[in-house]
Design an enzyme around this catalytic site. Structure first.
Site, PDB file in Angstrom:
ATOM      1  N   THR A   1      -5.897  -1.420   1.246  1.00  0.00           N
ATOM      2  CA  THR A   1      -5.582  -2.825   0.994  1.00  0.00           C
ATOM      3  C   THR A   1      -4.292  -3.163   1.755  1.00  0.00           C
ATOM      4  O   THR A   1      -3.455  -2.284   1.981  1.00  0.00           O
ATOM      5  CB  THR A   1      -5.454  -3.117  -0.511  1.00  0.00           C
TER       6      THR A   1
ATOM      7  N   LEU B   1       2.540   2.835   1.323  1.00  0.00           N
ATOM      8  CA  LEU B   1       2.343   4.229   1.738  1.00  0.00           C
ATOM      9  C   LEU B   1       3.184   4.617   2.953  1.00  0.00           C
ATOM     10  O   LEU B   1       3.823   5.678   2.932  1.00  0.00           O
ATOM     11  CB  LEU B   1       0.855   4.496   1.991  1.00  0.00           C
TER      12      LEU B   1
ATOM     13  N   THR C   1      -1.150  -4.637   1.587  1.00  0.00           N
ATOM     14  CA  THR C   1       0.214  -4.264   1.211  1.00  0.00           C
ATOM     15  C   THR C   1       0.346  -2.758   1.022  1.00  0.00           C
ATOM     16  O   THR C   1       1.328  -2.151   1.450  1.00  0.00           O
ATOM     17  CB  THR C   1       0.647  -5.012  -0.068  1.00  0.00           C
ATOM     18  N   CYS C   2      -0.646  -2.143   0.416  1.00  0.00           N
ATOM     19  CA  CYS C   2      -0.605  -0.702   0.164  1.00  0.00           C
ATOM     20  C   CYS C   2      -0.605   0.080   1.479  1.00  0.00           C
ATOM     21  O   CYS C   2       0.144   1.040   1.651  1.00  0.00           O
ATOM     22  CB  CYS C   2      -1.809  -0.273  -0.675  1.00  0.00           C
ATOM     23  N   HIS C   3      -1.453  -0.347   2.406  1.00  0.00           N
ATOM     24  CA  HIS C   3      -1.647   0.377   3.661  1.00  0.00           C
ATOM     25  C   HIS C   3      -0.525   0.122   4.668  1.00  0.00           C
ATOM     26  O   HIS C   3      -0.137   1.017   5.409  1.00  0.00           O
ATOM     27  CB  HIS C   3      -3.000  -0.013   4.264  1.00  0.00           C
TER      28      HIS C   3
END
Length: 170
Positions: free
Chosen positions: A51, A59, A53-55
């Site tokens: 996703t 992370l 923001t996560c990617h």
């Protein structure tokens, strides 16, 4: 499904929930207690692999700061998401994080529920997921927990966790 109902807090033991662990050595079934219960662990949870923001924001900060976190005494860095083990493995590989960060695939959201960190993302078509969060865990006991109260990565990002580790040493 309120994200703060029964949320883990400082002094809470890590619950033992069956989960899938993805490391540089492969994928195996284990428990959250086995993965998070030994040494000083930085645990961060994201709404979903790949996703935006996560990617792009969450992370990569931990990948970039893995050496600094280890220098600060961290034994293990673990990322969790409510995704199946195949998606988590693909994300770990695509992000270049394998070998630096271990991944927990919480396919049914059972760990998210047990930690009190589940959030309903049904409005975005994603169902139950982890709320964006992070925790410092020493020998299976939560030392501190951080939850984002707005979109984006601030309180749960690697720089904030590095600062929290400094505070923990005092």
């Amino acid at each position: 499904m309120g994200q703060t109902e029964n949320m883990i807090e400082r002094g809470s033991p890590i619950p033992s929930v069956t989960t899938q662990l993805i490391t540089a050595d492969g994928t195996s079934e284990t428990t959250s207690e086995a993965v998070l219960g030994s040494g000083l662990v930085v645990f961060f949870a994201v709404p979903g692999a790949f996703t935006p923001t996560c990617h792009v924001n969450h992370l990569p900060g931990f990948v970039a700061n893995a050496a600094k976190l280890r220098a600060a005494g961290v034994d293990r860095i673990v990322c969790a998401a409510v995704n199946d083990k195949h998606v988590m493995k693909a994300w770990a590989e695509a992000s270049g994080a394998l070998g630096q960060i271990d991944f927990l695939a919480d396919g049914n959201g059972e760990l998210a529920d047990a930690l009190g960190l589940s959030k309903d993302f049904s409005g975005a078509g994603m169902g139950k997921r982890f709320t964006r969060s992070a925790a410092l865990i020493r020998d299976g006991i939560v030392q501190d927990v951080f939850v984002e109260d707005a979109p984006g990565v601030t309180a749960t990002g690697a720089p904030a966790i590095l600062m929290a580790l400094e505070t923990l040493k005092v």
